[in-house]
Every structure is written in C-alpha cells, then in structure tokens.
Write an enzyme that holds these catalytic residues in place. Structure first.
Site, PDB file in Angstrom:
ATOM      1  N   GLY A 174      52.240  41.208  34.181  1.00  0.00           N
ATOM      2  CA  GLY A 174      53.163  41.914  33.456  1.00  0.00           C
ATOM      3  C   GLY A 174      54.317  42.421  34.190  1.00  0.00           C
ATOM      4  N   MET A 183      45.274  42.945  36.034  1.00  0.00           N
ATOM      5  CA  MET A 183      44.134  43.571  35.752  1.00  0.00           C
ATOM      6  C   MET A 183      42.807  43.233  36.790  1.00  0.00           C
ATOM      7  SD  MET A 183      43.954  42.419  31.718  1.00  0.00           S
ATOM      8  CE  MET A 183      42.383  43.653  31.361  1.00  0.00           C
ATOM      9  N   GLU A 184      43.284  42.993  38.040  1.00  0.00           N
ATOM     10  CA  GLU A 184      42.290  42.580  38.957  1.00  0.00           C
ATOM     11  C   GLU A 184      42.607  42.947  40.424  1.00  0.00           C
ATOM     12  OE1 GLU A 184      43.497  39.982  37.106  1.00  0.00           O
ATOM     13  OE2 GLU A 184      41.938  40.123  35.709  1.00  0.00           O
ATOM     14  N   GLU A 202      44.787  29.939  35.757  1.00  0.00           N
ATOM     15  CA  GLU A 202      45.435  30.611  36.892  1.00  0.00           C
ATOM     16  C   GLU A 202      44.817  29.758  38.149  1.00  0.00           C
ATOM     17  OE1 GLU A 202      46.529  35.095  36.293  1.00  0.00           O
ATOM     18  OE2 GLU A 202      44.366  34.824  36.129  1.00  0.00           O
ATOM     19  N   ASP A 220      55.278  37.916  31.406  1.00  0.00           N
ATOM     20  CA  ASP A 220      55.595  38.697  30.209  1.00  0.00           C
ATOM     21  C   ASP A 220      56.335  40.278  30.873  1.00  0.00           C
ATOM     22  OD1 ASP A 220      52.668  38.996  30.349  1.00  0.00           O
ATOM     23  OD2 ASP A 220      53.420  41.079  30.233  1.00  0.00           O
TER      24      ASP A 220
HETATM   25  N1  ADE Z   1      48.895  40.083  32.968  1.00  0.00           N
HETATM   26  C1  ADE Z   1      49.718  39.546  32.592  1.00  0.00           C
HETATM   27  N2  ADE Z   1      50.698  40.147  31.623  1.00  0.00           N
HETATM   28  C2  ADE Z   1      49.817  41.415  31.560  1.00  0.00           C
HETATM   29  C3  ADE Z   1      50.073  42.534  30.936  1.00  0.00           C
HETATM   30  N3  ADE Z   1      51.083  42.580  30.171  1.00  0.00           N
HETATM   31  N4  ADE Z   1      48.996  43.326  31.108  1.00  0.00           N
HETATM   32  C4  ADE Z   1      48.066  43.345  32.028  1.00  0.00           C
HETATM   33  N5  ADE Z   1      47.830  42.143  32.550  1.00  0.00           N
HETATM   34  C5  ADE Z   1      48.693  41.193  32.558  1.00  0.00           C
END
Ligand code: ADE
Length: 231
Positions: A77, A173-174, A11, A197
């Site tokens: 996501g 996640m951050e 990233e 995604d």
């Molecule tokens: N980063 C990218 N896609 C993610 C997902 N589905 N869940 C958590 N972090 C992500």
C-alpha cells in the site's frame, strides 16, 4: 544463489513460471523452488502472509540454501505523497510499525535484541534495483522507508500515523520481519514492491482491482534485475 520471497501465491506465480531447471522441496510447510531466473541461480518461496510466516520462510531459506542475497517482492500500500498505484517502492530501511513497547519507555517500533527501529537494506543491491527499474518501460520507482505490520492498512487515520511516526512511503506485512532475519544472519536484502492501493479508505476496493497489475510490475522488475546480479 539468490533468495526470492513473496507472501502470496499470486505474488510469486509469474516468477516461478519464468524459472527454468526447477526443483521443488517442502520444509515446514513452505515449498522452495530452486532453479534459474534469467540464467541466474535462484530459490523462490511463497511464505504466507504476515511477520511470523515470512520470518520462518526467510530463516529456513537461509539455513537450507545459503542465499547470497534475499529479495522480498510483491505488492504494498502506498503511503507517501506522490506514490501512485502501479509505481514501485524500494526500501532503504524497513520498520515493524506494530512493534510497540512504548509503555516501557522504548520508542515506537523498537525491536529488542537487535535494538533498532529502522533496519537498513543493502545499498548496492538497491542501486541495481533502481537501474533495473529504469529498463522496464513506464516504471516509476521511489525509495524510502517501508513499514511492516500484521495488518492490512485501509484507513487515512492509520496511514497518516505510519507517515508521521516512521516517515513510511509504503506499508505491507512481511518486509520488516524478513529484514530482521536477514540482518541477524548477515545476508544482504532488498524489499521491492509494486503499489496495489494507497492504504486509505478506498484500499479495500483498490487492492483486488489492481493486485494483478501490480504483481506483473514487480515480476517484470525482478526479471530485469536478475542479469545485474549474475556474478
Ligand atoms: N499490501 C498491499 N496493500 C497493503 C495494505 N494497504 N496494507 C498492508 N499490506 C498491503
């Protein structure tokens, strides 16, 4: 000085490659690269995945470099309706969806200490991010709540929960932990992510497939943003 944080090497590598006059320093296992991005003074770091790694990174960066802004970049996501792989999401607020003391009577996501659920991102900075997004060909930009937690979300059930409980447009996640650190230190921050995604049952297949494309989009956006941030 502008602070740039990404969770994973993939990233941040494009961003770091595009920096000039680079100087490196490693603190507590995190390498900080100082230099110029599009002629603007920056410090960039790969935090590692998750809330603890990213909080450590943000706090260390703030104490060592005193950035006037912190931008968390990378992938996410997509959870909101109409949010497609390759689009960009800009957080108006961040939440920590796995913070849960509801058994004690608190609302879900309540962060004790700062005593809030939704941490506000910087509006002025967000306006500039959206302006920059318009200058990158073909980029579609959404604004809303980004939900952070220590898990990769890959099921319709969980993503429905994130939408229902927090109104999230994306999950990662951050951002929520970086946001908490910045809020406490009174440093304006933004979370800007490209969608890799849709956090659904296909996420485990889409994520590796679209990661590179999404990473390119967020790096291009960051480069377009930099001239708007020069003082
Ligand atoms: N980063 C990218 N896609 C993610 C997902 N589905 N869940 C958590 N972090 C992500």
């Amino acid at each position: 000085m502008i602070g740039l944080i990404g969770a994973m090497t993939v990233e941040m590598e494009l961003v770091k490659e595009r920096m000039t006059e680079r100087k490196e320093e490693t603190i507590s296992g995190i390498t900080f690269v100082q230099g110029k991005l599009e002629d603007v003074d920056c410090v960039a770091a790969v935090s590692g995945i998750g809330k603890v790694n990213s909080a450590m990174c943000a706090q260390t960066m703030i104490l060592r470099y005193q950035p006037r802004l912190v931008i968390n970049t990378g992938v996410a996501g997509g959870t909101g309706k109409g949010i497609k792989i390759g689009d960009v999401v800009v957080a108006e607020h961040v939440v920590q969806h796995d913070m849960d003391t509801s058994a004690l009577g608190d609302p879900k996501g309540f962060i004790s200490g700062i005593d809030m659920i939704r941490i506000p991102c910087d509006n002025v900075l967000n306006e500039k991010v959206c302006l920059a997004a318009q200058r990158v060909a073909g980029l579609i930009c959404h604004r809303g709540i980004i939900a952070t937690g220590d898990q990769f979300v890959g099921s319709r059930e969980k993503l429905n929960q994130l939408m229902a409980e927090f109104g999230a447009v994306a999950c990662e996640m951050e951002g929520g932990s970086i946001g908490q650190v910045c809020y406490i230190n009174k440093v304006p921050f933004a979370v800007v992510r490209a969608i890799s995604d849709n956090a659904n049952d296909d996420a485990h297949m889409d994520y590796p497939k679209f990661l590179k494309i999404a990473v390119h989009k967020s790096a291009d956006l960051l480069c377009a943003l930099m001239p708007l941030l020069s003082e």
